[in-house]
Scaffold this motif. Structure first.
Motif, PDB file in Angstrom:
ATOM      1  N   VAL A   1      -2.065  -2.586   0.369  1.00 58.84           N
ATOM      2  CA  VAL A   1      -2.371  -3.836   1.072  1.00 58.84           C
ATOM      3  C   VAL A   1      -1.746  -3.837   2.470  1.00 58.84           C
ATOM      4  CG1 VAL A   1      -1.950  -6.322   1.087  1.00 58.84           C
ATOM      5  CG2 VAL A   1      -2.709  -5.198  -1.008  1.00 58.84           C
ATOM      6  N   ILE A   2      -0.481  -3.447   2.558  1.00 56.71           N
ATOM      7  CA  ILE A   2       0.212  -3.453   3.851  1.00 56.71           C
ATOM      8  C   ILE A   2      -0.443  -2.476   4.824  1.00 56.71           C
ATOM      9  CG2 ILE A   2       2.380  -2.864   5.005  1.00 56.71           C
ATOM     10  CD1 ILE A   2       3.828  -3.973   2.542  1.00 56.71           C
ATOM     11  N   LEU A   3      -0.748  -1.266   4.333  1.00 57.73           N
ATOM     12  CA  LEU A   3      -1.379  -0.282   5.208  1.00 57.73           C
ATOM     13  C   LEU A   3      -2.777  -0.735   5.620  1.00 57.73           C
ATOM     14  CD1 LEU A   3      -0.324   3.117   3.601  1.00 57.73           C
ATOM     15  CD2 LEU A   3       0.559   2.053   5.675  1.00 57.73           C
TER      16      LEU A   3
ATOM     17  N   SER B   1       2.673  -2.024  -8.949  1.00 59.46           N
ATOM     18  CA  SER B   1       2.992  -3.096  -8.002  1.00 59.46           C
ATOM     19  C   SER B   1       3.344  -2.513  -6.629  1.00 59.46           C
ATOM     20  CB  SER B   1       4.160  -3.926  -8.533  1.00 59.46           C
ATOM     21  OG  SER B   1       4.546  -4.898  -7.604  1.00 59.46           O
ATOM     22  N   ALA B   2       4.195  -1.483  -6.613  1.00 58.19           N
ATOM     23  CA  ALA B   2       4.581  -0.861  -5.348  1.00 58.19           C
ATOM     24  C   ALA B   2       3.373  -0.230  -4.655  1.00 58.19           C
ATOM     25  CB  ALA B   2       5.667   0.182  -5.587  1.00 58.19           C
ATOM     26  N   THR B   3       2.520   0.444  -5.446  1.00 55.66           N
ATOM     27  CA  THR B   3       1.333   1.073  -4.865  1.00 55.66           C
ATOM     28  C   THR B   3       0.399   0.031  -4.276  1.00 55.66           C
ATOM     29  OG1 THR B   3       1.489   2.885  -6.469  1.00 55.66           O
ATOM     30  CG2 THR B   3      -0.614   2.578  -5.350  1.00 55.66           C
ATOM     31  N   ALA B   4       0.209  -1.083  -5.013  1.00 57.05           N
ATOM     32  CA  ALA B   4      -0.667  -2.145  -4.510  1.00 57.05           C
ATOM     33  C   ALA B   4      -0.143  -2.720  -3.194  1.00 57.05           C
ATOM     34  CB  ALA B   4      -0.797  -3.247  -5.556  1.00 57.05           C
ATOM     35  N   TRP B   5       1.174  -2.926  -3.136  1.00 59.49           N
ATOM     36  CA  TRP B   5       1.749  -3.461  -1.899  1.00 59.49           C
ATOM     37  C   TRP B   5       1.594  -2.465  -0.752  1.00 59.49           C
ATOM     38  CZ3 TRP B   5       2.567  -8.129  -0.497  1.00 59.49           C
ATOM     39  CH2 TRP B   5       2.897  -9.113  -1.435  1.00 59.49           C
TER      40      TRP B   5
ATOM     41  N   SER C   1      -0.058   7.020   3.041  1.00 60.43           N
ATOM     42  CA  SER C   1      -0.155   6.411   1.709  1.00 60.43           C
ATOM     43  C   SER C   1       0.233   7.401   0.622  1.00 60.43           C
ATOM     44  CB  SER C   1      -1.580   5.897   1.476  1.00 60.43           C
ATOM     45  OG  SER C   1      -1.928   4.906   2.404  1.00 60.43           O
ATOM     46  N   ILE C   2      -0.253   8.633   0.769  1.00 64.55           N
ATOM     47  CA  ILE C   2       0.077   9.655  -0.231  1.00 64.55           C
ATOM     48  C   ILE C   2       1.579   9.896  -0.263  1.00 64.55           C
ATOM     49  CG2 ILE C   2      -0.190  12.090  -0.819  1.00 64.55           C
ATOM     50  CD1 ILE C   2      -3.036  11.922   0.319  1.00 64.55           C
ATOM     51  N   VAL C   3       2.183   9.989   0.917  1.00 64.86           N
ATOM     52  CA  VAL C   3       3.629  10.204   0.976  1.00 64.86           C
ATOM     53  C   VAL C   3       4.376   9.033   0.341  1.00 64.86           C
ATOM     54  CG1 VAL C   3       5.601  10.450   2.535  1.00 64.86           C
ATOM     55  CG2 VAL C   3       3.487  11.704   2.990  1.00 64.86           C
ATOM     56  N   LEU C   4       3.942   7.808   0.674  1.00 61.44           N
ATOM     57  CA  LEU C   4       4.612   6.631   0.129  1.00 61.44           C
ATOM     58  C   LEU C   4       4.427   6.529  -1.385  1.00 61.44           C
ATOM     59  CD1 LEU C   4       3.841   3.944   2.860  1.00 61.44           C
ATOM     60  CD2 LEU C   4       6.012   5.084   2.402  1.00 61.44           C
ATOM     61  N   VAL C   5       3.221   6.854  -1.869  1.00 59.03           N
ATOM     62  CA  VAL C   5       2.985   6.815  -3.318  1.00 59.03           C
ATOM     63  C   VAL C   5       3.852   7.845  -4.033  1.00 59.03           C
ATOM     64  CG1 VAL C   5       1.284   7.300  -5.107  1.00 59.03           C
ATOM     65  CG2 VAL C   5       0.673   5.825  -3.194  1.00 59.03           C
ATOM     66  N   LEU C   6       3.910   9.053  -3.471  1.00 53.65           N
ATOM     67  CA  LEU C   6       4.759  10.088  -4.080  1.00 53.65           C
ATOM     68  C   LEU C   6       6.229   9.671  -4.045  1.00 53.65           C
ATOM     69  CD1 LEU C   6       3.130  13.342  -2.653  1.00 53.65           C
ATOM     70  CD2 LEU C   6       2.920  12.400  -4.963  1.00 53.65           C
ATOM     71  N   THR C   7       6.631   9.046  -2.941  1.00 47.54           N
ATOM     72  CA  THR C   7       8.007   8.555  -2.855  1.00 47.54           C
ATOM     73  C   THR C   7       8.266   7.473  -3.901  1.00 47.54           C
ATOM     74  OG1 THR C   7       8.026   9.025  -0.479  1.00 47.54           O
ATOM     75  CG2 THR C   7       9.722   7.544  -1.316  1.00 47.54           C
TER      76      THR C   7
ATOM     77  N   GLN D   1      10.923   7.501  -6.894  1.00 46.26           N
ATOM     78  CA  GLN D   1      11.945   6.461  -7.050  1.00 46.26           C
ATOM     79  C   GLN D   1      11.852   5.788  -8.402  1.00 46.26           C
ATOM     80  OE1 GLN D   1      11.211   3.992  -3.635  1.00 46.26           O
ATOM     81  NE2 GLN D   1      12.693   5.083  -2.366  1.00 46.26           N
ATOM     82  N   VAL D   2      10.606   5.485  -8.838  1.00 49.17           N
ATOM     83  CA  VAL D   2      10.445   4.806 -10.126  1.00 49.17           C
ATOM     84  C   VAL D   2      10.890   5.706 -11.273  1.00 49.17           C
ATOM     85  CG1 VAL D   2       8.738   3.904 -11.735  1.00 49.17           C
ATOM     86  CG2 VAL D   2       8.652   3.234  -9.342  1.00 49.17           C
ATOM     87  N   ARG D   3      10.423   6.960 -11.224  1.00 51.22           N
ATOM     88  CA  ARG D   3      10.739   7.864 -12.339  1.00 51.22           C
ATOM     89  C   ARG D   3      12.230   8.175 -12.411  1.00 51.22           C
ATOM     90  NH1 ARG D   3       7.139  12.988 -13.743  1.00 51.22           N
ATOM     91  NH2 ARG D   3       5.904  11.229 -14.479  1.00 51.22           N
TER      92      ARG D   3
END
Length: 458
Positions: free
Chosen positions: A20-22, A13-17, A180-186, A190-192
């Protein structure tokens, strides 16, 4: 598994958002930059257009005034993509003039393409010019009164706009890809690590349920620490309720035992009195019934305890040795084949009582041989629990379908010559049901009766 699914859903969900936002942001920025580039290009064209309008309105009295100079060498280079054109439309006394770069070509009319005049009295848009060049053009009608009317057009190579926009999109895409890569890794981090305490709590609850722990131990974040405290309080309250139930069962057993003993003693003192014999008979029935129901109450209290686990193989090995001693005068052989990993989700004395009744019945009816098999069946799926299947076979005469249905009822005996109260199998059925299990009777492969007991495992 559930926590893993939750983490996966949150991550997706976070990745999709983020994507989409980017993506929307990139589209907006690209559109804004393209518009800004076009406006800058249009200002340049409008500057040339005003110069031409001034030349037409106030032509210099010089021999070379037919070729106004705009200070741009590209207007002199044939088919360079930069062109201007002054075309008389009505009442003009001069001929059409054009930049040398236009050579012998003509510019298309924006008016013919349906482009409307803007508030400033010009038309602007994209057209296909000579040599199929894509041009950005501005066009303005000029009315000089007695000198006539003119259409003045200036066009520039739109490749500059497209290349500027493409270069911007390239760098924008690269920047957003890195972002995007930075945000996905972040997000992954956060999730883990954000859900790690919940995963740890889930594992701790699974350990309690499987008997490996009694309480939630360790420290938890302040957000879920109250949940851990409430869970431990619930476990403590459950144990307290069970202990009170055990105490009440023991008090009831003690309270009933004394009056029954008095009744039996009084009846025994009357010798062969038929009334005394009847009282003794009914007292024995009462004792059996009280024992049965008190046992059910005791087991019902015990099965509510969370986290009680029993190793099956050692318990049944000891049970087999006991049964062989009890039935050694009949020469009964008892073979046990048990999975070493088999564990019963309950207390040791309960499985001993259930399997003990089944083995005792098998030994009573067997000719010479009794087998006990213990199997563990994994249910699979999201629930890691397993089933414990205990099979007791004998080589006796066996039972018909009618007889098998009869012996499972409380107090029913098919052969009065065999010792017992007739409560054994009914107790097994009741206790197995309290644990969510079952008892099935069928024909054994070795000729006698097969008793198949299914109980919750670990």
């Amino acid at each position: 598994m559930r926590n893993s699914s939750l983490a996966t859903r949150l991550f997706l969900s976070a990745t999709a958002w983020v994507v989409v936002i980017l993506l929307l942001t990139g589209i907006v920025l690209s559109s804004v930059y393209r518009s800004a580039t076009e406006r800058a290009f249009d200002r340049r064209l409008n500057l040339y257009l005003r110069t031409l309008v001034a030349e037409v309105a106030n032509p210099p009295d010089t021999p070379d005034h037919d070729t106004p100079s705009l200070g741009e060498p590209l207007f002199e280079l044939p088919l360079s993509g930069w062109y201007w054109e002054i075309a008389p439309t009505e009442g003009a006394k001069t001929e059409m003039r054009a930049s040398r770069s236009l050579w012998d070509k003509k510019l298309p009319k924006l008016e013919d393409q349906g482009v409307e005049l803007t508030a400033s009295g010009i038309r602007q848009g994209y057209v296909d010019g000579p040599e199929d060049q894509r041009l950005r053009m501005v066009e303005r009608p000029v009315d000089l009164g007695a000198d006539g009317k003119f259409r003045i057009s200036v066009a520039g190579d739109a490749t500059e706009i497209f290349e500027e926009t493409r270069t911007f999109d390239y760098y924008l895409g690269g920047t957003f890809a890195a972002l995007s890569i930075v945000l996905v890794l972040t997000t992954i981090f956060q999730v883990r690590f954000g859900l790690a305490p919940l995963k740890r709590m889930s594992d701790a609850i699974a350990d309690i349920r499987s008997g490996r722990a009694e309480r939630l131990e360790g420290t938890f974040p302040v957000e879920i620490s109250p949940l851990a405290g409430e869970m431990n309080a619930l476990l403590d309250a459950n144990r307290a309720i069970v202990e009170r139930a055990r105490t009440h069962v023991g008090n009831l057993a003690h309270a009933i035992k004394t009056p029954l003993s008095v009744i039996v003693n009084e009846a025994n003192s009357r010798g062969v009195d038929p009334f005394a014999s009847k009282v003794l008979e009914q007292a024995d029935v009462m004792r059996d019934q009280v024992t049965h129901h008190l046992e059910r109450a005791r087991i019902a209290a015990r099965v509510t305890i969370v986290g009680t686990v029993t190793d099956v193989a050692p318990a049944l090995e000891a049970l087999c040795r006991t049964m062989q001693k009890i039935h050694r005068d009949r020469g009964i052989t008892i073979d046990l084949e048990a999975d070493a990993a088999a564990k019963f989700r309950g207390e040791k004395q309960d499985i001993e009582e259930m399997v003990g009744n089944l083995v005792d019945n098998a030994c009573k009816w067997a000719d010479s041989h009794v087998t006990i098999g213990v199997q563990v069946e994994r249910t699979g799926g999201a629930d890691p629990a397993s089933k414990l299947r205990i099979i007791v076979d004998d080589d006796g005469r066996g039972l018909s379908d009618t007889e098998r249905a009869q012996v499972a009822r409380r107090g029913q005996r098919l052969d009065e010559t065999k010792p017992g109260s007739g409560l054994g199998l009914s107790i097994v059925v009741d206790l197995a049901a309290l644990y969510g299990g079952s008892l099935t009777l069928s024909k054994a492969p070795i000729g006698g009766l097969r008793a198949e007991l299914v109980l919750p495992g670990v």
